[in-house]
Design a protein around this motif. Structure first.
Motif, PDB file in Angstrom:
ATOM      1  N   LEU A  76       6.709  -4.797   6.331  1.00 35.41           N
ATOM      2  CA  LEU A  76       5.361  -4.354   5.940  1.00 35.41           C
ATOM      3  C   LEU A  76       5.115  -3.017   6.629  1.00 35.41           C
ATOM      4  CD1 LEU A  76       3.306  -7.679   6.233  1.00 35.41           C
ATOM      5  CD2 LEU A  76       4.466  -6.704   4.230  1.00 35.41           C
ATOM      6  N   CYS A  88       2.644  -1.141   7.012  1.00 36.96           N
ATOM      7  CA  CYS A  88       1.417  -0.873   7.770  1.00 36.96           C
ATOM      8  C   CYS A  88       1.501  -1.380   9.202  1.00 36.96           C
ATOM      9  CB  CYS A  88       0.204  -1.469   7.068  1.00 36.96           C
ATOM     10  SG  CYS A  88       0.170  -3.262   7.036  1.00 36.96           S
ATOM     11  N   HIS A 143      -0.757   0.456  -0.447  1.00 37.10           N
ATOM     12  CA  HIS A 143      -1.315  -0.244   0.707  1.00 37.10           C
ATOM     13  C   HIS A 143      -2.719  -0.725   0.371  1.00 37.10           C
ATOM     14  CE1 HIS A 143      -3.018   3.786   1.102  1.00 37.10           C
ATOM     15  NE2 HIS A 143      -3.968   3.259   1.860  1.00 37.10           N
ATOM     16  N   ALA A 144      -3.170  -1.747   1.090  1.00 30.99           N
ATOM     17  CA  ALA A 144      -4.543  -2.231   0.894  1.00 30.99           C
ATOM     18  C   ALA A 144      -5.170  -2.550   2.245  1.00 30.99           C
ATOM     19  CB  ALA A 144      -4.558  -3.429  -0.040  1.00 30.99           C
ATOM     20  N   CYS A 145      -4.727  -3.667   2.903  1.00 32.66           N
ATOM     21  CA  CYS A 145      -5.436  -4.106   4.118  1.00 32.66           C
ATOM     22  C   CYS A 145      -5.109  -3.262   5.347  1.00 32.66           C
ATOM     23  CB  CYS A 145      -5.122  -5.574   4.390  1.00 32.66           C
ATOM     24  SG  CYS A 145      -3.436  -5.853   5.004  1.00 32.66           S
ATOM     25  N   THR A 146      -3.932  -2.698   5.422  1.00 33.47           N
ATOM     26  CA  THR A 146      -3.381  -1.950   6.580  1.00 33.47           C
ATOM     27  C   THR A 146      -3.314  -2.780   7.862  1.00 33.47           C
ATOM     28  OG1 THR A 146      -5.480  -0.931   7.290  1.00 33.47           O
ATOM     29  CG2 THR A 146      -4.163   0.300   5.680  1.00 33.47           C
ATOM     30  N   GLY A 177      -1.322  -5.903   7.939  1.00 30.54           N
ATOM     31  CA  GLY A 177      -0.219  -6.854   7.882  1.00 30.54           C
ATOM     32  C   GLY A 177      -0.521  -8.185   7.228  1.00 30.54           C
ATOM     33  N   THR A 178      -1.580  -8.243   6.402  1.00 36.44           N
ATOM     34  CA  THR A 178      -1.932  -9.547   5.831  1.00 36.44           C
ATOM     35  C   THR A 178      -1.775  -9.642   4.313  1.00 36.44           C
ATOM     36  OG1 THR A 178      -4.240  -8.847   5.799  1.00 36.44           O
ATOM     37  CG2 THR A 178      -3.537 -10.180   7.655  1.00 36.44           C
ATOM     38  N   CYS A 179      -1.881  -8.544   3.584  1.00 29.57           N
ATOM     39  CA  CYS A 179      -1.926  -8.655   2.119  1.00 29.57           C
ATOM     40  C   CYS A 179      -0.550  -8.511   1.449  1.00 29.57           C
ATOM     41  CB  CYS A 179      -2.898  -7.631   1.524  1.00 29.57           C
ATOM     42  SG  CYS A 179      -2.306  -5.932   1.582  1.00 29.57           S
ATOM     43  N   GLY A 180       0.377  -7.861   2.095  1.00 31.61           N
ATOM     44  CA  GLY A 180       1.717  -7.700   1.535  1.00 31.61           C
ATOM     45  C   GLY A 180       1.869  -6.530   0.589  1.00 31.61           C
ATOM     46  N   THR A 181       0.802  -5.778   0.333  1.00 34.92           N
ATOM     47  CA  THR A 181       0.870  -4.677  -0.635  1.00 34.92           C
ATOM     48  C   THR A 181       1.870  -3.600  -0.223  1.00 34.92           C
ATOM     49  OG1 THR A 181      -1.469  -5.059  -1.076  1.00 34.92           O
ATOM     50  CG2 THR A 181      -0.551  -3.007  -1.905  1.00 34.92           C
ATOM     51  N   CYS A 182       2.016  -3.403   1.085  1.00 38.93           N
ATOM     52  CA  CYS A 182       2.845  -2.277   1.557  1.00 38.93           C
ATOM     53  C   CYS A 182       4.298  -2.685   1.797  1.00 38.93           C
ATOM     54  CB  CYS A 182       2.249  -1.710   2.838  1.00 38.93           C
ATOM     55  SG  CYS A 182       2.305  -2.919   4.177  1.00 38.93           S
TER      56      CYS A 182
HETATM   57 FE1  FES Z   1      -1.691  -5.109   3.570  1.00 40.45          FE
HETATM   58 FE2  FES Z   1       0.271  -3.739   4.704  1.00 40.45          FE
HETATM   59  S1  FES Z   1      -1.351  -2.960   3.512  1.00 40.45           S
HETATM   60  S2  FES Z   1       0.080  -5.883   4.544  1.00 40.45           S
END
Ligand code: FES
Length: 339
Positions: A77, A79, A37-40, A42-47
């Motif tokens: 996502l 997060c 996870h990164a942004c938490t 819903g914007t970066c897509g990491t999760c």
């Molecule tokens: Fe960035 Fe979920 S942590 S979209």
């Protein structure tokens, strides 16, 4: 009472409980189950992870981070996704050697210091009522009075788990920064937060020289890493060079300049490279990726940590790869304006 569901995280088959109004990521992190996870928000897509069984509410997922075909293929996502029933997801990952998983928890504390680091940057030091363990580079979410929250990287070292330092950039008209932190809050005020979050942190298993590259308040997590490395050095456990590039637009934006200059004067393994890009400056001028290319035509053999606005991170990433640094040795944190 809010309904709860069971989340099973494969491939380890770990089971945990998640409320119907709680994100799957939050439930996992609070139960010590690590998901990327990164942004938490819903914007970066990491999760992004696959839902193998059961149904989720996709929540406020950015259509860029989760495209329609992702949804059709069963991805969500984590997060922002909440369970509608018992679910099974794919995602449990093991972290590399030397990295601890510290479950996310709620904390209360008192603002010990809230001062101006630069005209548009506040330095907030919080005395926590209970210590928080974290990896250098991670972040916390400050709880706003309206129930919303905002992410800020920790600039202090994990060796001080009861006193954390944050760097907060003012965003014109922003509810959290302009309206709350810059106008309403004072030293002595109570504050609540949760953490630690994020996967941008120091990797002790990479026993290599470091190139730290930040723009604006992207300096914060790099300062935490730097302090941690200095403590390793004090204990005789660090034997590499560290270079820090800190890029800002104007000389006024250059905060922590004195501290970093003195820190460099006292340590022969550390080099500080401030960079001002938009006005004359008694020092180096230009953007971080350009200065990096000048100083490191070849960057192989280092580990690099980049933190700043997405354009700076992207350009710096490209410059590092052109200098022959493998992506596996580059860690990045994109700072989005949290307003
Ligand atoms: Fe960035 Fe979920 S942590 S979209």
């Amino acid at each position: 009472m809010t309904e709860t569901f069971t989340v099973t995280v494969e491939p380890l088959g770990t089971e945990l409980t998640c409320r119907a109004d709680q994100s799957v990521l939050d439930a996992c992190l609070r139960n010590g189950v690590w998901l990327p996870h990164a942004c938490t928000h819903g914007t970066c897509g990491t999760c992004k992870a696959e839902v193998l069984d059961g149904e989720v509410d996709f929540g406020d997922a950015s259509p860029y981070a989760l495209v329609d075909s992702d949804r059709d293929d069963g991805y969500a996502l984590m997060c922002v996704a909440t369970p509608k029933e018992d679910i099974v997801i794919e995602g449990d990952v093991e972290l590399e050697e030397g990295i601890e998983i510290y479950p996310v928890r709620d904390f209360t504390g008192t603002i010990a210091i809230l001062d101006e680091a630069a005209p548009n940057v506040k330095r907030m030091v919080i005395d926590l009522d209970e210590p928080m363990d974290f990896n250098p580079g991670q972040y916390v979410q400050l709880n706003m009075p309206d129930g919303d929250d905002r992410p800020y990287s920790i600039a202090s070292s994990p060796s001080e788990p009861s006193r954390i330092e944050l760097h907060i950039k003012r965003s014109e008209g922003g509810a959290a920064t302009d309206g709350w932190i810059f106008k309403d809050l004072n030293a002595g005020d109570p504050i609540s937060l949760s953490g630690p979050y994020g996967q941008f942190f120091f990797h002790p298993a990479k026993d290599k020289p470091l190139i730290l590259l930040g723009s604006g308040t992207g300096l914060a997590p790099l300062k935490s890493i730097l302090r941690h490395v200095a403590e390793l050095d004090d204990e005789g456990e660090w034997e590499h060079e560290v270079v820090l590039f800190h890029g800002v637009a104007t000389g006024d934006d250059l905060y922590e300049h004195e501290w970093l200059s003195e820190f460099a004067d006292d340590r022969e393994w550390f080099t500080y490279q401030p960079a001002v890009s938009r006005e004359e400056f008694d020092g180096r001028q230009g953007r971080v990726p350009v200065l990096l290319t000048e100083d490191f035509p070849r960057a192989g053999g280092n580990s690099a940590y980049i933190c700043g606005n997405p354009a700076m991170v992207e350009d710096t990433m490209k410059a590092l790869m052109q200098a022959r640094l493998f992506p596996r040795d580059i860690y990045r944190e994109d700072f989005f304006d949290s307003a």
